[in-house]
Design a protein around this motif. Structure first.
Motif, PDB file in Angstrom:
ATOM      1  N   ILE A  75      45.975  42.896  55.648  1.00  0.00           N
ATOM      2  CA  ILE A  75      45.701  43.293  54.233  1.00  0.00           C
ATOM      3  C   ILE A  75      46.931  43.279  53.305  1.00  0.00           C
ATOM      4  O   ILE A  75      48.166  44.209  53.802  1.00  0.00           O
ATOM      5  N   SER A  76      46.896  42.834  52.253  1.00  0.00           N
ATOM      6  CA  SER A  76      47.626  43.101  51.592  1.00  0.00           C
ATOM      7  C   SER A  76      46.911  44.160  49.990  1.00  0.00           C
ATOM      8  O   SER A  76      46.460  43.630  49.875  1.00  0.00           O
ATOM      9  N   TRP A  77      48.134  45.150  50.037  1.00  0.00           N
ATOM     10  CA  TRP A  77      46.923  46.179  49.288  1.00  0.00           C
ATOM     11  C   TRP A  77      48.153  45.700  47.709  1.00  0.00           C
ATOM     12  O   TRP A  77      48.996  45.412  47.447  1.00  0.00           O
ATOM     13  N   ALA A  78      47.025  46.455  46.435  1.00  0.00           N
ATOM     14  CA  ALA A  78      47.726  46.220  45.404  1.00  0.00           C
ATOM     15  C   ALA A  78      46.505  47.732  44.647  1.00  0.00           C
ATOM     16  O   ALA A  78      45.615  47.854  44.803  1.00  0.00           O
ATOM     17  N   ARG A  79      47.882  48.537  43.869  1.00  0.00           N
ATOM     18  CA  ARG A  79      46.759  49.386  43.356  1.00  0.00           C
ATOM     19  C   ARG A  79      47.434  49.498  41.559  1.00  0.00           C
ATOM     20  O   ARG A  79      48.814  48.305  41.180  1.00  0.00           O
ATOM     21  N   ALA A  97      42.052  50.187  43.344  1.00  0.00           N
ATOM     22  CA  ALA A  97      43.070  49.458  44.430  1.00  0.00           C
ATOM     23  C   ALA A  97      41.855  48.688  45.341  1.00  0.00           C
ATOM     24  O   ALA A  97      40.611  48.811  45.118  1.00  0.00           O
ATOM     25  N   LEU A  98      43.408  47.880  45.909  1.00  0.00           N
ATOM     26  CA  LEU A  98      42.330  46.346  45.756  1.00  0.00           C
ATOM     27  C   LEU A  98      43.341  46.366  47.625  1.00  0.00           C
ATOM     28  O   LEU A  98      43.931  46.426  48.164  1.00  0.00           O
ATOM     29  N   ALA A  99      41.919  46.082  48.222  1.00  0.00           N
ATOM     30  CA  ALA A  99      42.379  45.757  49.746  1.00  0.00           C
ATOM     31  C   ALA A  99      42.195  44.062  49.868  1.00  0.00           C
ATOM     32  O   ALA A  99      40.551  43.683  49.762  1.00  0.00           O
ATOM     33  N   VAL A 100      43.150  43.688  50.144  1.00  0.00           N
ATOM     34  CA  VAL A 100      43.322  41.793  49.888  1.00  0.00           C
ATOM     35  C   VAL A 100      43.423  41.630  51.292  1.00  0.00           C
ATOM     36  O   VAL A 100      44.252  41.455  52.419  1.00  0.00           O
ATOM     37  N   HIS A 101      42.118  41.012  52.073  1.00  0.00           N
ATOM     38  CA  HIS A 101      41.873  40.559  53.280  1.00  0.00           C
ATOM     39  C   HIS A 101      43.168  38.991  53.631  1.00  0.00           C
ATOM     40  O   HIS A 101      42.313  38.300  53.399  1.00  0.00           O
ATOM     41  N   VAL A 102      43.680  38.553  54.592  1.00  0.00           N
ATOM     42  CA  VAL A 102      43.947  37.457  54.310  1.00  0.00           C
ATOM     43  C   VAL A 102      43.617  36.872  55.797  1.00  0.00           C
ATOM     44  O   VAL A 102      44.561  37.042  56.988  1.00  0.00           O
TER      45      VAL A 102
END
Length: 129
Positions: A75-79, A97-102
């Motif tokens: 997971i890569s997070w963005a706030r 916030a986004l949790a980006v699953h890779v």
């Protein structure tokens, strides 16, 4: 947001802000889920369509103060802050916030967006939601 952000979450936010999924970012069948409605929908084209609809009502809508993290545990997070000016001239802003699953192949398979809808009431009103 800097255009040089190479984290997955940073690239996703940049793609959303540009309303362009780009090439080589999203896996086929990638989905987006929102905390406020718990609906899961295809990222391409549905999420891009939603951002276009928001921009039609709020031309200066955008993602501000983006802070993204590299992938850890898949997971890569963005706030960030979504902000803009409503048709009546009222400004709005909402931290999110986004949790980006890779996936193992490096492609984004799932986006989860977390935002307080109370801060978006004016935006939802402008969209007729």
């Amino acid at each position: 947001m800097t255009t040089t952000d190479r984290t997955h979450a940073g690239r996703v936010v940049a793609a959303l802000d540009a309303v362009d999924p780009g090439d080589g970012l999203f896996a086929a069948g990638a989905v987006t889920w929102h905390s406020f409605d718990e609906v899961e929908a295809p990222t391409v084209p549905d999420t891009m369509h939603s951002v276009r609809a928001i921009r039609a009502a709020v031309p200066d809508f955008g993602f501000r103060d983006v802070r993204a993290q590299p992938v850890t545990g898949g997971i890569s997070w963005a706030r960030y802050v979504v902000a803009g000016t409503l048709p009546d001239g009222t400004a709005f802003r909402a931290p999110a916030a986004l949790a980006v699953h890779v996936g193992d192949d490096g492609l984004v398979t799932r986006i989860e967006e977390y935002v307080d809808t109370g801060q978006l009431a004016g935006l939802f009103g402008a969209l007729g939601s």
